[in-house]
Write a protein that holds these residues in place. Structure first.
Motif, PDB file in Angstrom:
ATOM      1  N   ILE A 198      -7.336  -0.749   3.454  1.00  0.00           N
ATOM      2  CA  ILE A 198      -8.074  -1.506   4.470  1.00  0.00           C
ATOM      3  C   ILE A 198      -9.515  -1.763   4.030  1.00  0.00           C
ATOM      4  CG2 ILE A 198      -9.135  -1.276   6.762  1.00  0.00           C
ATOM      5  CD1 ILE A 198      -6.457  -0.184   7.778  1.00  0.00           C
ATOM      6  N   GLY A 244       0.818  -1.209   0.000  1.00  0.00           N
ATOM      7  CA  GLY A 244       0.000   0.000   0.000  1.00  0.00           C
ATOM      8  C   GLY A 244       0.854   1.261   0.000  1.00  0.00           C
ATOM      9  N   ASN A 294       0.841   4.248  -2.832  1.00  0.00           N
ATOM     10  CA  ASN A 294       0.615   5.677  -2.587  1.00  0.00           C
ATOM     11  C   ASN A 294       1.783   6.527  -3.071  1.00  0.00           C
ATOM     12  OD1 ASN A 294      -2.041   5.867  -1.669  1.00  0.00           O
ATOM     13  ND2 ASN A 294      -1.456   5.151   0.387  1.00  0.00           N
TER      14      ASN A 294
HETATM   15  N1  PXG Z   1      -3.017   2.916   3.306  1.00  0.00           N
HETATM   16  C1  PXG Z   1      -3.779   2.489   4.332  1.00  0.00           C
HETATM   17  C2  PXG Z   1      -5.167   3.009   4.480  1.00  0.00           C
HETATM   18  C3  PXG Z   1      -3.268   1.566   5.241  1.00  0.00           C
HETATM   19  O1  PXG Z   1      -4.015   1.170   6.275  1.00  0.00           O
HETATM   20  C4  PXG Z   1      -1.209   1.559   3.982  1.00  0.00           C
HETATM   21  C5  PXG Z   1      -1.773   2.470   3.118  1.00  0.00           C
HETATM   22  C6  PXG Z   1       0.184   1.109   3.718  1.00  0.00           C
HETATM   23  O2  PXG Z   1       0.204  -0.198   3.300  1.00  0.00           O
HETATM   24  P1  PXG Z   1       1.534  -1.105   3.488  1.00  0.00           P
HETATM   25  O3  PXG Z   1       1.165  -2.360   2.750  1.00  0.00           O
HETATM   26  O4  PXG Z   1       2.643  -0.401   2.852  1.00  0.00           O
HETATM   27  O5  PXG Z   1       1.737  -1.281   4.955  1.00  0.00           O
HETATM   28  C7  PXG Z   1      -1.952   1.080   5.065  1.00  0.00           C
HETATM   29  C8  PXG Z   1      -1.330   0.119   6.008  1.00  0.00           C
HETATM   30  C9  PXG Z   1      -1.800  -0.195  12.132  1.00  0.00           C
HETATM   31  C10 PXG Z   1      -1.152  -0.372  10.802  1.00  0.00           C
HETATM   32  O6  PXG Z   1      -1.075  -0.078  13.118  1.00  0.00           O
HETATM   33  C11 PXG Z   1      -1.861  -0.150   9.651  1.00  0.00           C
HETATM   34  C12 PXG Z   1      -1.238  -0.303   8.412  1.00  0.00           C
HETATM   35  C13 PXG Z   1       0.084  -0.710   8.356  1.00  0.00           C
HETATM   36  C14 PXG Z   1       0.795  -0.924   9.531  1.00  0.00           C
HETATM   37  C15 PXG Z   1       0.183  -0.743  10.764  1.00  0.00           C
HETATM   38  O7  PXG Z   1      -3.028  -0.161  12.207  1.00  0.00           O
HETATM   39  N2  PXG Z   1      -1.947  -0.012   7.285  1.00  0.00           N
END
Ligand code: PXG
Length: 465
Positions: A264, A123, A127
């Motif tokens: 998500i 993700g 972005n």
């Molecule tokens: N956008 C959103 C909305 C996300 O929730 C990312 C981008 C990034 O994705 P990657 O695959 O690069 O991690 C996320 C990731 C938490 C937590 O603590 C949430 C995410 C990642 C790590 C921790 O809730 N979401």
């Protein structure tokens, strides 16, 4: 190299982990003293740790294991693809069947004219792609001054430089600097920031901050707005109903591209294939990852409209891409994951069956003396912990002090439920059974009871002055 296995003593695994493994978002020196919890296996919606505990995973890993653990079909597809074509790139006028098929499938599932996919490994990477793509898009249209992206405070868009800069996490911005040309407005978090306004008025006011920002920065300088349909890492903040229609109106009025971050919310989480459908949004670009492969292999991407892809595609080389863009094994696994979600009616199940059942169980926690509100959409839910029932006043302690205590009690009761500040959150696999929802609710209530007793004993049920 030390020989270890999942049967090695926990202390040995922890010591070796602490010696060489740097954990994300972790104070590693503190963790080294305590020792990380070692997860050894997973099946269905349950984890097993090295101490033999069976833990209900109400976070679906990290919001990603939408179809649950242990699906042999995915392992078999991966093995077959590794034998046929483990890797090839898609840079120099080549392609391969898994990338072709997955892009077509995503285009079919995505709303509106989002018919084109630029693949990434995560993700965050997607972005990064989006930031470069929207700036390049406007430059290609002869408006190179349209460079600013507007985002929200407390948004999460990843951990790379662009992902972190687009996100609105103050603690991340403090470490390592941020990319220029990204502007943050306030989030639609009524519970914490709504004051005396109704949720509807507040939602509208927070959306109108976008219009104010565009007018202040200059319409001719703003490229895009980015937002998660529901802020996930920010605490499962479900915006008031007035919020998204107003954001869409403003993006349309000022010719601002709308990037909806579905990392998500995508792939069934909110009861539709995408959160954009749940909130009636018309994105120009969607960010996808996580549930795309149910986390079985890393893959993400940008799903792009006919208009944006057309402009980018006709402007010469877009000098951007990742070694693993469209990785054949990850793509094949993602395709099989989407087949399972479709064939097993998992999205419909979230909308019509297990989502409503979880909602009922979740809202039943609302009578607990420590719970101020319960919120849920599809299979993502949050509740606010409060010192005084009936009031939105926060605790007298740093945000997260009480949430952390509650999270510890969840862990103690073999339930993975997270805290963000003093909000407790769940985002379980979409394959959760009715019986597992009952277990989730019972363990959450027990954890809340134990947290409450602990706070009482420590005389901590105090609101901020
Ligand atoms: N956008 C959103 C909305 C996300 O929730 C990312 C981008 C990034 O994705 P990657 O695959 O690069 O991690 C996320 C990731 C938490 C937590 O603590 C949430 C995410 C990642 C790590 C921790 O809730 N979401």
């Amino acid at each position: 190299m030390t020989t270890i296995s999942i049967n090695s003593p926990t202390a040995e695994l922890q010591a070796l982990d602490a010696a060489h493994h740097m954990h994300p978002f972790t104070a590693n020196a503190d963790l080294a003293k305590k020792g990380a919890r070692v997860i050894t296996r997973a099946e269905g919606n349950w984890l097993t740790d090295s101490e033999g505990h069976r833990i209900l995973d109400a976070m679906a890993g990290l919001w990603c294991v939408n179809i649950g653990y242990g699906r042999k079909e995915l392992a078999e597809v991966a093995a077959r693809q590794m034998m046929d074509l483990p890797y090839y790139n898609t840079f120099f006028q080549t392609t391969h069947v898994p990338a072709i098929q997955l892009a077509e499938k995503i285009a079919q599932l995505a709303p509106g004219d989002l018919n084109h996919v630029f693949f990434a490994g995560s993700g965050s990477e997607a972005n990064d792609t989006n930031l470069r793509m929207v700036r390049h898009y406007w430059a290609a249209k002869g408006k190179p001054e349209k460079q600013i992206v507007i985002s929200r405070k407390n948004a999460y868009h990843g951990s790379t430089m662009a992902g972190m800069s687009l996100g609105g996490m103050a603690g991340m911005h403090k470490q390592g600097g941020v990319i220029q040309g990204i502007h943050h407005i306030n989030q639609p978090n009524w519970w914490s920031e709504g004051g005396d306004m109704t949720p509807e008025d507040f939602g509208l006011a927070r959306a109108q901050e976008l219009e104010q920002a565009i007018l202040e920065l200059g319409e001719d300088r703003v490229a895009a707005f980015i937002g998660e349909p529901v802020q996930g890492a920010g605490g499962v903040i479900i915006p008031p109903e007035t919020y998204w229609p107003e954001i869409q109106r403003i993006c349309d009025k000022y010719e601002i591209l709308l990037i909806v971050d579905e990392v998500i919310c995508g792939f069934g989480r909110t009861g539709n294939w995408f959160g954009s459908q749940t909130f009636n949004l018309r994105p120009d670009i969607m960010t996808i990852a996580k549930g795309l492969s149910s986390g079985y292999l890393p893959i993400g991407g940008s799903v792009v409209s006919d208009e944006v892809a057309g402009v980018i595609g006709s402007a010469g080389d877009f000098n951007h891409g990742y070694t693993y863009s469209g990785h054949p094994v990850a793509a094949a696994v993602a395709l099989e994951n989407l087949r399972i979600i479709e064939d097993e009616g998992i999205v419909e199940r979230v909308r019509d069956d297990i989502g409503p059942y979880l909602a009922q169980a979740w809202h039943s926690l609302g009578d607990h003396p420590l719970v101020g509100e319960t919120k849920i959409v599809g299979m993502m839910a949050s509740l606010a912990l409060v010192p005084v029932k009936g009031s939105r006043a926060p605790f007298a302690y740093d945000a997260g002090t009480v949430g952390w205590r509650c999270r510890e009690r969840c862990f103690g009761n073999d339930l993975i439920m997270r805290h963000v500040g003093d909000r407790m959150i769940v985002s379980p696999p979409l394959t959760l059974t009715h019986e597992e929802v009952d277990i989730l609710a019972a363990r959450a209530r027990k954890a809340l009871d134990e947290t409450y007793e602990g706070l009482k004993a420590d005389d901590m049920l105090k609101p901020a002055a």
